[in-house]
Motif scaffolding. Structure first.
Motif, PDB file in Angstrom:
ATOM      1  N   MET A   1       0.816  -1.211   0.000  1.00 41.77           N
ATOM      2  CA  MET A   1       0.000   0.000   0.000  1.00 41.77           C
ATOM      3  C   MET A   1       0.842   1.249   0.000  1.00 41.77           C
ATOM      4  O   MET A   1       0.344   2.335  -0.134  1.00 41.77           O
ATOM      5  N   GLU A   2       2.115   1.047   0.160  1.00 40.49           N
ATOM      6  CA  GLU A   2       3.009   2.185   0.055  1.00 40.49           C
ATOM      7  C   GLU A   2       3.180   2.495  -1.423  1.00 40.49           C
ATOM      8  O   GLU A   2       4.119   3.135  -1.830  1.00 40.49           O
ATOM      9  N   ILE A 281      19.905   2.244   0.343  1.00 32.44           N
ATOM     10  CA  ILE A 281      19.154   1.697   1.467  1.00 32.44           C
ATOM     11  C   ILE A 281      20.060   0.713   2.175  1.00 32.44           C
ATOM     12  O   ILE A 281      20.615  -0.193   1.548  1.00 32.44           O
ATOM     13  N   THR A 284      20.638  -3.785   2.177  1.00 36.95           N
ATOM     14  CA  THR A 284      19.976  -4.540   1.117  1.00 36.95           C
ATOM     15  C   THR A 284      20.634  -4.269  -0.215  1.00 36.95           C
ATOM     16  O   THR A 284      21.467  -3.369  -0.339  1.00 36.95           O
ATOM     17  N   THR A 285      20.282  -5.049  -1.213  1.00 35.69           N
ATOM     18  CA  THR A 285      20.928  -4.926  -2.523  1.00 35.69           C
ATOM     19  C   THR A 285      20.283  -3.805  -3.343  1.00 35.69           C
ATOM     20  O   THR A 285      19.190  -3.349  -3.035  1.00 35.69           O
ATOM     21  N   ALA A 286      20.991  -3.419  -4.399  1.00 33.57           N
ATOM     22  CA  ALA A 286      20.570  -2.264  -5.197  1.00 33.57           C
ATOM     23  C   ALA A 286      19.241  -2.520  -5.909  1.00 33.57           C
ATOM     24  O   ALA A 286      18.831  -3.654  -6.125  1.00 33.57           O
ATOM     25  N   ASN A 288      16.495  -2.515  -8.965  1.00 31.39           N
ATOM     26  CA  ASN A 288      16.519  -2.932 -10.374  1.00 31.39           C
ATOM     27  C   ASN A 288      15.525  -2.133 -11.201  1.00 31.39           C
ATOM     28  O   ASN A 288      15.069  -2.599 -12.247  1.00 31.39           O
ATOM     29  N   ASP A 329      11.261  -5.853  -8.745  1.00 33.81           N
ATOM     30  CA  ASP A 329      11.308  -6.311  -7.355  1.00 33.81           C
ATOM     31  C   ASP A 329      10.028  -6.008  -6.585  1.00 33.81           C
ATOM     32  O   ASP A 329       9.892  -6.392  -5.430  1.00 33.81           O
ATOM     33  N   TYR A 330       9.126  -5.290  -7.205  1.00 36.29           N
ATOM     34  CA  TYR A 330       7.889  -4.936  -6.506  1.00 36.29           C
ATOM     35  C   TYR A 330       7.029  -6.189  -6.377  1.00 36.29           C
ATOM     36  O   TYR A 330       6.739  -6.864  -7.376  1.00 36.29           O
ATOM     37  N   LEU A 331       6.630  -6.506  -5.154  1.00 34.77           N
ATOM     38  CA  LEU A 331       6.040  -7.817  -4.885  1.00 34.77           C
ATOM     39  C   LEU A 331       4.516  -7.836  -5.060  1.00 34.77           C
ATOM     40  O   LEU A 331       3.775  -8.178  -4.147  1.00 34.77           O
ATOM     41  N   ASN A 332       4.075  -7.464  -6.231  1.00 37.19           N
ATOM     42  CA  ASN A 332       2.654  -7.629  -6.541  1.00 37.19           C
ATOM     43  C   ASN A 332       2.490  -8.945  -7.301  1.00 37.19           C
ATOM     44  O   ASN A 332       3.465  -9.607  -7.633  1.00 37.19           O
ATOM     45  N   ASN A 333       1.259  -9.306  -7.610  1.00 35.62           N
ATOM     46  CA  ASN A 333       1.089 -10.588  -8.280  1.00 35.62           C
ATOM     47  C   ASN A 333       1.314 -10.501  -9.785  1.00 35.62           C
ATOM     48  O   ASN A 333       1.275 -11.506 -10.484  1.00 35.62           O
ATOM     49  N   TYR A 378      -3.492   0.984 -13.065  1.00 37.85           N
ATOM     50  CA  TYR A 378      -4.852   0.693 -12.600  1.00 37.85           C
ATOM     51  C   TYR A 378      -4.795  -0.283 -11.435  1.00 37.85           C
ATOM     52  O   TYR A 378      -3.820  -0.994 -11.231  1.00 37.85           O
ATOM     53  N   THR A 379      -5.835  -0.303 -10.657  1.00 46.96           N
ATOM     54  CA  THR A 379      -6.054  -1.356  -9.675  1.00 46.96           C
ATOM     55  C   THR A 379      -7.548  -1.627  -9.691  1.00 46.96           C
ATOM     56  O   THR A 379      -8.303  -0.934 -10.384  1.00 46.96           O
ATOM     57  N   SER A 380      -7.979  -2.612  -8.927  1.00 53.48           N
ATOM     58  CA  SER A 380      -9.414  -2.913  -8.899  1.00 53.48           C
ATOM     59  C   SER A 380     -10.184  -1.774  -8.252  1.00 53.48           C
ATOM     60  O   SER A 380     -11.372  -1.631  -8.445  1.00 53.48           O
TER      61      SER A 380
ATOM     62  N   ASN B  48      15.169   5.785   3.915  1.00 51.88           N
ATOM     63  CA  ASN B  48      16.313   5.188   4.613  1.00 51.88           C
ATOM     64  C   ASN B  48      16.552   5.857   5.956  1.00 51.88           C
ATOM     65  O   ASN B  48      17.681   6.031   6.365  1.00 51.88           O
ATOM     66  N   SER B  96      14.772  -2.420   4.063  1.00 55.89           N
ATOM     67  CA  SER B  96      16.170  -2.835   4.200  1.00 55.89           C
ATOM     68  C   SER B  96      16.324  -4.346   4.174  1.00 55.89           C
ATOM     69  O   SER B  96      17.447  -4.858   4.156  1.00 55.89           O
ATOM     70  N   ASP B 116      16.942 -10.762   2.121  1.00 59.20           N
ATOM     71  CA  ASP B 116      17.089 -10.018   0.879  1.00 59.20           C
ATOM     72  C   ASP B 116      15.981 -10.264  -0.142  1.00 59.20           C
ATOM     73  O   ASP B 116      15.660 -11.410  -0.458  1.00 59.20           O
ATOM     74  N   ARG B 157      -0.877 -13.709  -0.548  1.00 57.95           N
ATOM     75  CA  ARG B 157      -0.139 -12.586  -1.109  1.00 57.95           C
ATOM     76  C   ARG B 157       0.097 -11.495  -0.063  1.00 57.95           C
ATOM     77  O   ARG B 157      -0.802 -11.151   0.699  1.00 57.95           O
ATOM     78  N   ASN B 158       1.298 -10.952  -0.055  1.00 55.25           N
ATOM     79  CA  ASN B 158       1.677  -9.819   0.787  1.00 55.25           C
ATOM     80  C   ASN B 158       1.148  -9.922   2.220  1.00 55.25           C
ATOM     81  O   ASN B 158       0.383  -9.066   2.672  1.00 55.25           O
ATOM     82  N   GLY B 176      -1.971  -6.448  -0.601  1.00 54.43           N
ATOM     83  CA  GLY B 176      -2.074  -4.990  -0.748  1.00 54.43           C
ATOM     84  C   GLY B 176      -1.201  -4.392  -1.828  1.00 54.43           C
ATOM     85  O   GLY B 176      -1.416  -3.266  -2.244  1.00 54.43           O
ATOM     86  N   LEU B 177      -0.202  -5.115  -2.307  1.00 57.44           N
ATOM     87  CA  LEU B 177       0.636  -4.548  -3.367  1.00 57.44           C
ATOM     88  C   LEU B 177       0.069  -4.837  -4.750  1.00 57.44           C
ATOM     89  O   LEU B 177       0.539  -4.298  -5.746  1.00 57.44           O
ATOM     90  N   GLY B 178      -0.899  -5.738  -4.807  1.00 60.38           N
ATOM     91  CA  GLY B 178      -1.435  -6.116  -6.110  1.00 60.38           C
ATOM     92  C   GLY B 178      -2.515  -5.167  -6.585  1.00 60.38           C
ATOM     93  O   GLY B 178      -2.972  -4.296  -5.844  1.00 60.38           O
ATOM     94  N   ALA B 179      -2.889  -5.352  -7.816  1.00 61.19           N
ATOM     95  CA  ALA B 179      -3.966  -4.534  -8.371  1.00 61.19           C
ATOM     96  C   ALA B 179      -5.291  -4.880  -7.687  1.00 61.19           C
ATOM     97  O   ALA B 179      -6.180  -4.046  -7.595  1.00 61.19           O
TER      98      ALA B 179
END
Lengths: 681, 348
Positions: A1-2, A281, A284-286, A288, A329-333, A378-380, B48, B96, B116, B157-158, B176-179
């Motif tokens: 949600m961020e 940050i 953590t790794t850089a 992408n 890397d964004y963890l959406n579906n 878009y989102t639902s 950060n 992080s 990670d 999910r999430n 929450g990160l999904g559409a």
């Protein structure tokens, strides 16, 4: 949600040391051209001295200008590197060759700086800020900063509509029948794996027609070492995912019957693909994240000046800005973020001036712009608004010279109306905003001049502020700025050691109200963008510029710009940061440029000294960014090789390897080198 | 001559630099925590600048960032959960990608566990194991003696918060990160460490808590548009949802159970008190002295005294506060924190 990462928080960065090739080329260059140096020396001496011309600083509003002949004094690569030197300018630099670079003038905020490209304002309707790091210097004739607006009154209405203007003018062919073409080929390279070849072709077609074509390509891996202490490691880390590939091509076709009857049509196409390294940050790794831009601009201008009375200026523009942003890397579906944005703008402007008397000119300008933005975000629960914005601007202006007085005033009327496909469009807005300026010469031919101006202007919310993830409609007002300036200027030329001196000192008071503030709240039900902010700014800009001729054949330049700014957040006495300096605003900023040239050689120093800043609203030790002092130097070598002008330069940025940040968590590169070479035929 | 001039200028510049560079000391000296409050500040997302504020009861002194003072390093980006288990304190630092194990008596880091690219969010404990949800759709099992990750359990999910009840672990899958958000709670059997059931709740569940009467409370955000936030209740014996009600609850509000009462934040920042025994709202606002918040964000109850602590994130960009209320709902004191204070933990 961020997910409410606002618009696209463009975060990127830089490159690192690969100067081996550079050095090789440098050595070859030197050995082969030392001979050529001797027989051309005295010829060039004359050229240098006679080309000494100080730009006029005694203008009705403060003007600072740097022209192409002087770009080499700044160890600069892009327009941003030049613009950062003006007094009153605070550059926000995310670091690196591909890092976003915007300028805020007199603490008003980057969105209040209008960027003119050959007389027409560039517009980013989505984010409201122009990345000056995108503009290379090869095709640029001059860069000027106007506080308030440009000094002339026959100009598009949109040029009256920003709190300050950065004016970029491109090179225009000045060729003769005897030598109808001019081709410059050059390359630039060095640290950060930077390779930057370019080509410029100027051609005279006939007495009336000519064209110019430019192309330049930038590649850099962008990596550089930085020192990280905040995570306890105290070691040198490498900035990654900061590569860039960019191709810029532009050109213009000119027709001129005379200086007072001319037409041009020009285009600019910019295509880039870059990594967005994002903030550092800890642990953590850089990132992408990547960003692709395809920007196209086509514009034309027709100008007609009838002797003594009538002046007509017509400008047309079409622009499109395509942006593709990905974050795997964004963890959406959907397996990451993959967003596309496309902006179009159609723009038409007409401006007429008329001399009622010899010393009194009036003008009227009328502009219309239609801007829209497509996106597949878009989102639902949220559908993109697909906004289209119509902007109508009308300005009347008057310019009167009377005795030792010079008065200028204009009134701008703005009307803005939005249309959306989804959701609720913002209410239409209209406003009248004035500007008044005057100068006075207290004594005849003393070189001293007094000036003052007042400007009231606003900026409308950008598409991002108004619509991006606006699940509930946002009620936003334009962000309004008022500027009061009083100054004194002195300019004089001499025959002697000191060739000329120009000094300006301006004190100003600005305030910003209805400042648009993005609140990263977790509750989208309440607007996440509000009009809460108020800022009070008191500042002083001082510029000093002088050219000296210490001995025949020698020339020294010295330019010092000093900025003092007190920019307090005065939103509400209840805030913990009431009357604290706004983030990223140094109280004191000094830019110094000095150099000496003799014959074919020139050596220049450019330094910036910024006092400490805070990176959040609270001026507490926790959010403190220390002072920094960055020095650059350039060694310039100009000769005629077989009668062809050859320029070479060696530049060192951040000579003393200062470890610093401009933006928190975006480390700036340490010492870097660049070598450039150009031949003109 | 001209060289001389240039040199002088450079010297002057250097002198000015020296004058201007009186660095302020960023780190306070780390005090030794005795009894007081830890406040976890999320900082700006992507900024950060997460911090850990410590307020000492005895001398009423605040240390702005005790983690940085004790460790000479920052927490990192967006710390999202803070909990004490045994003699150790766990900080889950989302962006992080680490879980920090800290000695609460010194604030010194004992172990940093890397997550990670997983984006860890919240932690819960059961029988010498720590369970950490991550946005990549897993619950990691950490041995609290060795700090080794021994297992990863795939959930929805999430996932956000998680709670132990009746020897089971309930995990709120927000999506929450999904559409399109998720609407489930995964039930993990704590003996076999496998998901035994997936229960439907109101869309976008985030906070989860359990009482002593067999209720698991799930606070959902809805879709911010047509589906309003609400509370779902799961029976911890049948693992069936017994009620799903739209309730005036603030987005992302914690749900804090203390004995027979639970506390949560309403949409307008009131502290609602819910009687878990008889399942009714017993007070629409615990606060009786009229105190309001700009952006009520975190909440905790000190069970020893019945004091309620509410954090105010203000504009999420400047420093926030934590206000302590006595058991009658009157303000005792307010502590200045870092940016976006989210979690409040007590050190006895």
């Amino acid at each position: 949600m961020e997910k409410l990462a606002f618009g696209i928080n463009i975060k990127r960065n830089y490159y690192h040391d690969t100067l081996k090739i550079g050095f090789a080329i440098f050595l070859i260059l030197f050995s082969s051209q030392l001979k050529a140096q001797q027989d051309t020396t005295h010829k060039l001496k004359e050229v240098n001295v006679t080309s000494l011309s100080a730009p006029n600083v005694q203008t009705i509003v403060p003007v600072q200008q740097i022209s192409s002949a002087d770009f080499s004094h700044y160890a600069a690569l892009t327009v941003a590197d030049i613009a950062a030197n003006f007094a009153g300018v605070n550059m926000k630099d995310y670091g690196g060759v591909g890092g976003l670079k915007t300028i805020s003038v007199r603490s008003l905020g980057a969105s209040h700086t209008g960027v003119l490209y050959d007389g027409v304002v560039l517009n980013d309707a989505q984010n409201g800020q122009i990345d000056l790091g995108k503009f290379s210097l090869y095709n640029v004739q001059s860069i000027a900063l106007y506080n308030g607006q440009a000094p002339g009154i026959v100009q598009p209405a949109r040029s009256f509509a920003s709190a300050s203007i950065l004016d970029i003018k491109t090179i225009r062919p000045q060729l003769t029948e005897a030598k109808p073409y001019l081709i410059s080929v050059g390359a630039n390279g060095g640290s950060f794996g930077l390779i930057n070849p370019y080509l410029q072709w100027q051609q005279r077609i006939s007495k009336q027609w000519s064209f110019v074509l430019n192309g330049n390509y930038t590649y850099a891996n962008g990596q550089y070492k930085y020192k990280e202490t905040g995570d306890g490691s105290d070691t040198l880390a490498i900035r990654r995912n900061s590569d860039i590939k960019a191709l810029q091509t532009d050109g213009a076709l000119y027709w001129a019957k005379s200086d007072s009857n001319k037409f041009k049509i020009q285009f600019n196409y910019y295509n880039s693909d870059r990594g967005l390294p994002g903030p550092v940050i800890y642990y953590t790794t850089a990132s992408n994240q990547r960003l692709q831009n395809h920007d196209l601009l086509v514009q034309s201008a027709y100008e007609y000046i009838a002797p003594g009375s009538f002046h007509l200026l017509i400008n047309s523009k079409y622009s499109q800005n395509y942006l593709h942003y990905t974050d795997p890397d964004y963890l959406n579906n959907a397996g990451g973020v993959n967003e596309h944005y496309m902006q179009h703008e159609f723009y038409q402007s007409a401006s007429v001036g008329y001399h009622i008397l010899k010393n009194w000119e009036v003008s009227y300008s009328s502009d219309a712009a239609l801007t829209n933005l497509f996106s597949d975000v878009y989102t639902s629960y949220y559908q993109y608004a697909f906004p289209t914005r119509l902007t109508l601007l009308n300005a009347v202006a008057s310019d009167l010279n009377f005795n030792r007085w010079h008065f200028q005033a204009n009134l701008l009327s703005s009307y803005i109306r939005d249309h959306v496909k989804n959701g609720v469009a913002a209410d239409s807005k209209s406003a009248f905003t004035p500007t008044i300026a005057a100068t006075f010469l207290p004594f005849k031919s003393s070189g001293l001049q007094l000036r003052a101006f007042y400007k009231d202007i606003f900026r409308n919310p950008t598409f991002a502020e108004q619509y991006y993830y606006a699940i509930r409609p946002r009620i936003l007002n334009p962000e309004r700025t008022k500027q009061y300036d009083i100054g004194v200027t002195y300019q004089k030329s001499f025959d002697g050691f000191v060739h000329d001196v120009a000094i300006t000192a301006d004190a100003y008071y600005n305030n910003v109200h209805n400042k648009i503030i993005y609140l990263p709240t977790r509750s989208p039900e309440t607007p996440s963008v509000t009009n809460l902010g108020k800022v009070d700014i008191k500042g002083v800009d001082v510029t000093l510029k002088t050219n000296v001729i210490p001995a025949a054949g020698w020339m020294g330049i010295f330019s010092l710009n000093y900025t003092y700014q007190q920019a307090f957040d005065v939103t509400s006495p209840d805030d913990s940061f009431y009357k604290n300096q706004i983030p990223y605003t140094p109280k004191n900023l000094i830019n110094l440029n000095a150099g000496i040239n003799h014959g074919i050689w020139g050596l220049y120093y450019n330094g910036t000294l910024s006092s400490s800043r805070y990176y959040v609203s609270n001026n507490t030790a926790q959010y403190y960014l220390p002072t920094y002092n960055v020095s650059n130097a350039s060694l310039v070598y100009k000769i005629l090789a077989n009668k062809l002008p050859v320029n070479a330069s060696f530049e060192v940025n951040n000579i003393f390897n200062e470890r610093y940040v401009v933006v928190y968590s975006y480390p700036m590169p340490g010492r870097s080198y660049r070598l450039s070479f150009q031949i003109t035929i | 001559m001209k060289h001389l001039k240039l040199k002088n200028l450079l010297m002057a510049l250097v002198a000015i630099t020296a004058l201007m560079s009186c660095h302020k000391d960023k780190n306070d000296v780390a005090p030794t925590p005795t009894a007081g409050i830890f406040v976890l500040n999320q900082g700006k997302f992507g900024g950060n600048n997460g911090t850990l504020t410590y307020y000492n009861y005895a001398d009423k002194a605040t240390t702005a960032d005790i983690y940085a003072s004790a460790n000479g390093a920052g927490l990192g980006d967006t710390p999202n959960d803070l909990k004490v288990y045994g003699s150790k304190m766990y900080v889950v630092v989302n962006v992080s990608n680490v879980v920090d194990v800290i000695d609460p008596k010194t604030a010194k880091l004992i172990k940093q566990i890397s997550f990670d690219k997983k984006q860890p969010r919240s932690v819960a404990f059961y029988k010498n194991n720590a369970f950490v949800t991550s946005y990549d759709g897993t619950v990691s099992v950490i041995d609290t003696a060795t700090f080794a990750i021994t297992k990863s359990i795939t959930v929805g999910r999430n996932p956000e918060q998680l709670v132990v009840s009746n020897n089971k672990l309930y995990v709120a899958n927000s999506g929450g990160l999904g559409a399109t958000p998720d609407n489930t709670v995964s039930v993990i059997d704590l003996t076999s460490l496998t998901v035994t059931k997936t229960v439907n709740v109101i869309l976008n569940p985030v906070a989860i808590s359990a009482d002593a009467y067999g209720h698991v409370y799930v606070i959902s955000n809805g879709d911010y548009n047509t589906i309003m936030p609400g509370i779902s209740i799961i029976d911890n014996t049948t693992d069936a949802t017994t009620s799903q009600n739209t309730v005036d609850v603030g987005y992302g509000s914690p749900f804090v159970v203390n004995g027979d009462f639970a506390y949560y934040l309403s949409g307008t920042g009131k502290v609602v008190v819910y009687n878990t025994k008889i399942q009714v709202i017993s007070s629409a606002n615990f606060i009786t002295d009229g105190t309001t918040f700009k952006a009520a964000y975190g909440l905790n109850v000190y069970s020893k005294t019945g004091e309620v602590f509410v954090s105010d994130a203000k504009d999420y960009k400047s420093v926030g506060t934590v206000t302590a209320f006595d058991k009658s709902g009157k303000t005792e004191y307010t502590v200045t924190t870092g940016i976006t204070p989210s979690n409040i933990v007590f050190l006895n």
